[in-house]
Design a protein around this motif. Sequence first.
Motif: not given
Lengths: 300, 274
Positions: A103, A176, B13, B16-17, B19-21, B23-24, B26-27, B241
């Motif tokens: 990344m 994470y 990229i 990666g993003f 993976f980062l975003y 979960p947020i 979905l919440l 958030i």
Amino acid sequence: MSAKANGLGRWYVIAAPYLWLLIFFLIPFFIVFKLSLSDVATAIPPYTPTFSWSEGIGKFISQLDFENYTFIFGDPLYVNAYLSSVKIAAISTVLTLLVAYPMAYGMARAPKSWQPTLMMLVILPFWTSFLIRIYAWIAILKPEGFLTMFLMKLGIISEPLQIMNTTTAVYIGIVYSYLPFMILPLYASLEKINPALLEAAQDLGSRPWRAFWQITFPLSLPGVFAGCLLVFIPAVGEFVIPDLLGGSDTLMIGKTLWNEFFNNRDWPLASAVAVILLLVLTIPIVLFQRQQQIERESGR
Amino acid sequence: MNKNFSWFNLTSITFGFAFLYIPILLLVIFSFNESKLVTVWAGWSTKWYSALLENQALKDAAWVTIRVGLVSATVSTVLGTLAAITLVRMGRFPGRTLFSGMIFAPLVMPEVIIGLSLLLLFVAMGFDRGFWTITMAHITFTMCYAAVVVQARLQDFDKSVEEAAMDLGATPINTFFQVTLPIIAPSVISAWLLSFTLSLDDLVISSFATGPGATTLPMKIYSQVRLGVTPEINAISTILIGIVTIGLLLAAYVTKRQTERSERERRKAFGAAG
């Protein structure tokens, strides 16, 4: 230089943050150490003072009580908790590096106009509540959660996944939540690399993969080093992730400390656990300090 | 640079993003779910947000959290800025190594250790634990982040501007308020915002530092999360958030405008000279 000319004013500037940190950061460690040498009691606060400083140094030494330490080292539960915390933190650090490196590499190679936005996208989760981000994973990992539903719909699995409340879930949680800490230093060191170096290697006939291992990777090592320490050190003492995602068999020392303190109300034992944890982390913390110092000096 | 930006880079990229975003996202999406089941979609609804408004305990906790955040972020920004000046502008002085150690150690120190040690300090000093002890604990760990943010900016800018002001007869205090502070202002604002959000988010250190009566929002959320996933927690998380996102975008905007302006002024100054 001229700022230094004003002698007294200079000390006022230094004194405020200095005193604050001495009182609220450094002195408390001595109190933790002192308390770790006393006994638990059913009182408020729940410990007996084993010794007082006023009775002279001879009395003081004769009263030192290492009972809590011998207890911790005698009980395999605690020893295993330390070992497994270090192991879990080390494995998670490597996993985080593996996810973060491509990344950060991609970000450093992205068009210049994208880079501020990409940086922002990495920083945003770091500013978002830790607790909330871990909470978000519960809904994904639990047996009837999003991941199971998704994989079942694709027909990859037929049974619900058992990831929640296992050490695997703890790995996912640490990777994470600490990912931004790894990406930022990696990106900073990758971005500084002069592309002309790689072009020169290519012109001289080096294959991209070889150029990567011989030029890019060695030059990015300061970032790798900083990122790994930023992930490893706090991960060893992590409490929220093993508590919410881990199972009963996931031993981590941060959770042990928390339980001793809040559930068993054994403050002296919790203090002894903290002192040993601090000793375990001394070497990586000192490495981190030195690394920061080098970074600061070279940044000028 | 661009010709090196390959499909491989784009893919890493993107994943990666994601993976980062994801979960947020979905919440956030499931905070608007009609059903009480957090993972099964049953249509749009804002009922969990109205349920929050009726939850007095949650509102009280939110109010405590905001007050702690405002006070601790303000004090921590002042102390952090002074610490940054000490690190960058004060040269060598006795105890400098210890000082920089105390600034950087809390950034990596496990929270359980900081929390426990602060609690024992408060007990030893005989403080009543509650709002003020949480605030002091938050000042302690957020000021180190504030110091690092301001320090980065102080290192960047040209010291000769300060020296010029002092050569022209400005006192150090005047120089600070009229020259240094305007230049580092964006980083000071960022430091405040970062301290505020760190304070807003903290669970572990607050749990140790608090006493009966003072419950912060993360402590409230934590005690509910332990019982299971509920759409109400999704709703309150979404609000938090949202606040953080707006704050961060605002900080980025302020910084961008500031850099553009100083860039313009610099070009003008050079233009006039040439």
